[in-house]
Design an enzyme around this catalytic site. Structure first.
Site, PDB file in Angstrom:
ATOM      1  N   ASP A 247      62.866  45.135  19.340  1.00 18.55           N
ATOM      2  CA  ASP A 247      62.283  46.457  18.954  1.00 18.55           C
ATOM      3  C   ASP A 247      61.518  46.866  20.454  1.00 18.55           C
ATOM      4  OD1 ASP A 247      62.213  45.006  16.338  1.00 18.55           O
ATOM      5  OD2 ASP A 247      61.709  47.093  15.989  1.00 18.55           O
TER       6      ASP A 247
HETATM    7  O1  MRU Z   1      60.728  46.109  10.522  1.00 21.95           O
HETATM    8  P1  MRU Z   1      61.832  46.743  10.694  1.00 21.95           P
HETATM    9  O2  MRU Z   1      62.998  46.551   9.690  1.00 21.95           O
HETATM   10  O3  MRU Z   1      61.992  48.098  11.416  1.00 21.95           O
HETATM   11  O4  MRU Z   1      62.415  45.597  12.016  1.00 21.95           O
HETATM   12  C1  MRU Z   1      63.694  45.885  12.473  1.00 21.95           C
HETATM   13  C2  MRU Z   1      63.955  44.802  13.450  1.00 21.95           C
HETATM   14  O5  MRU Z   1      63.234  44.123  14.000  1.00 21.95           O
HETATM   15  C3  MRU Z   1      65.384  44.807  14.175  1.00 21.95           C
HETATM   16  O6  MRU Z   1      65.861  43.656  14.539  1.00 21.95           O
HETATM   17  C4  MRU Z   1      65.341  45.632  15.312  1.00 21.95           C
HETATM   18  O7  MRU Z   1      64.768  46.933  15.160  1.00 21.95           O
HETATM   19  C5  MRU Z   1      66.525  46.006  16.038  1.00 21.95           C
HETATM   20  S1  MRU Z   1      67.520  47.260  15.068  1.00 21.95           S
HETATM   21  C6  MRU Z   1      68.977  47.590  16.003  1.00 21.95           C
END
Ligand code: MRU
Length: 359
Positions: A247
């Protein structure tokens, strides 16, 4: 056909409502910035790249619908900047929307100042800017897939590989193909993937609901485990590497990703298994020096205490529900895979700075 989280044609944006998966595939129309922001907040769409793309495309469709009637350059500029501000506030940890807001904000201010710009030309150029994100993300993900797969195969030599992954980083989290799941997809296409182990990813179950759905859809040999089985899977299932998404990757390589990533990296180090982070440069944030500076989103307690709306935790228990954790760079032993290649965390800053110079 590849799964699509985002369907877009000029003036029309639809997202697959991920809250309903895997039981129902329902596309919902997003016609405005407010609807885009709400969909992101409610996690109908999630995953760092997809959040930014849907945010910016929601702005594109609202601008398209507004048309040129009674628009001036300055009120359009203000509308774009206010909208971006609102979209950034939806989810704080993933950097992609914030970066897109900064870049698009800068672009719109420059365009507004340029001689000859009209409300119509400004509207058109903002829409085109947002549309370009879709193609770029897909292209970047294919490069990430190729780089990550080739790097791992070079390390292991002969034979097939078994990979463990966390959360959902696939077509559902991006414009398509995926990041960590893109690497897994590439390994499968190359005929070198023995099996992928995907974690359930408590408390929100992105692994069990979304990654498992994508893997079954793509007919990739896959096994679901709970998060608490990861260490024993590393010990007993001949795991060749762990690939996760991100993220936010900061300047020293520290990486915020779905909660549970940090413990996977610790377990991987213990077992001598290479740990890779796969993410586009749009998920990197060189303005922060280290992971301690990343704001971690905390989510409602019901995500932990309830399953499908039914309370499973003892009443009145206190709850802590951080959605992400930070993996220190020294645990990222395989490397960081971006669209530019695979590098050590310590090389990230130089790789990205060099890439910007080339553009
Ligand atoms: O809470 P989320 O579902 O948005 O979290 C997503 C993640 O942590 C993913 O691993 C990250 O965003 C990478 S997506 C290519």
């Amino acid at each position: 056909m590849e799964l699509e989280a985002i369907r877009y044609s000029r003036g029309c944006l639809q997202i697959l409502n991920q809250l309903l998966l895997p039981h129902q595939s329902l596309y919902e129309e997003i016609g405005s910035v407010n609807q885009g922001g709400e969909a992101i907040r409610a996690m109908k769409v999630r995953g760092a790249p997809a959040i930014a793309i849907v945010g910016c495309l929601s702005l594109a469709v609202e601008l398209y619908a507004k048309g040129n009637v009674e628009q001036t350059v300055s009120n359009l500029e203000k509308f774009v900047l206010d909208s971006l501000c609102y979209l950034v506030s939806a989810r704080p940890t993933a950097v992609n929307m914030a970066r897109a807001a900064q870049d698009l904000g800068h672009f719109v201010c420059q365009e507004a100042k340029r001689e000859g710009t009209t409300a119509e030309s400004l509207r058109e150029s903002v829409i085109s800017w947002a549309e370009a994100m879709l193609d770029k993300d897909l292209k970047d993900n294919r490069s990430i897939g190729e780089h990550g797969a080739c790097h791992l195969l070079q390390q292991v030599g002969q034979g097939n590989v078994t990979v463990l992954t966390h959360c959902n980083t696939g077509s559902l989290a991006t414009a398509g193909y995926g990041t960590a799941l893109g690497v897994i997809r590439s390994l499968h296409t190359m005929g070198r993937l023995e099996r992928v182990y995907c974690t359930e990813t408590r408390p929100y179950n992105q692994g069990a609901r979304l990654t498992a759905y994508e893997l079954v859809y793509e007919q990739i040999p896959a096994t679901l485990i709970t998060d608490s089985m990861a260490a024993v899977a590393m010990k007993e299932k001949k795991i060749s590497a762990v690939f996760v998404g991100a993220d936010r990757v900061v300047a020293n390589g520290d990486t915020a990703n779905k909660v549970g990533t940090y413990q996977l990296a610790i377990a991987a180090k213990h077992h001598g298994i290479p740990f890779y982070v796969a993410a586009p440069s749009t998920s990197c944030d060189l303005s922060l020096e280290h992971g301690g500076q990343i704001i971690i989103e905390e989510r409602p307690s019901q995500e932990l205490t309830d399953i499908n709306g039914v309370r499973v935790a003892a009443p009145a228990i206190g709850v802590w529900n951080p959605a992400f954790d930070v993996t220190p760079h020294d645990l990222i032993t395989g490397g960081i895979v971006t669209e530019f290649g695979v590098c050590a965390p310590a090389e990230l800053q130089a790789v990205l700075t060099q890439a910007v110079k080339k553009v």
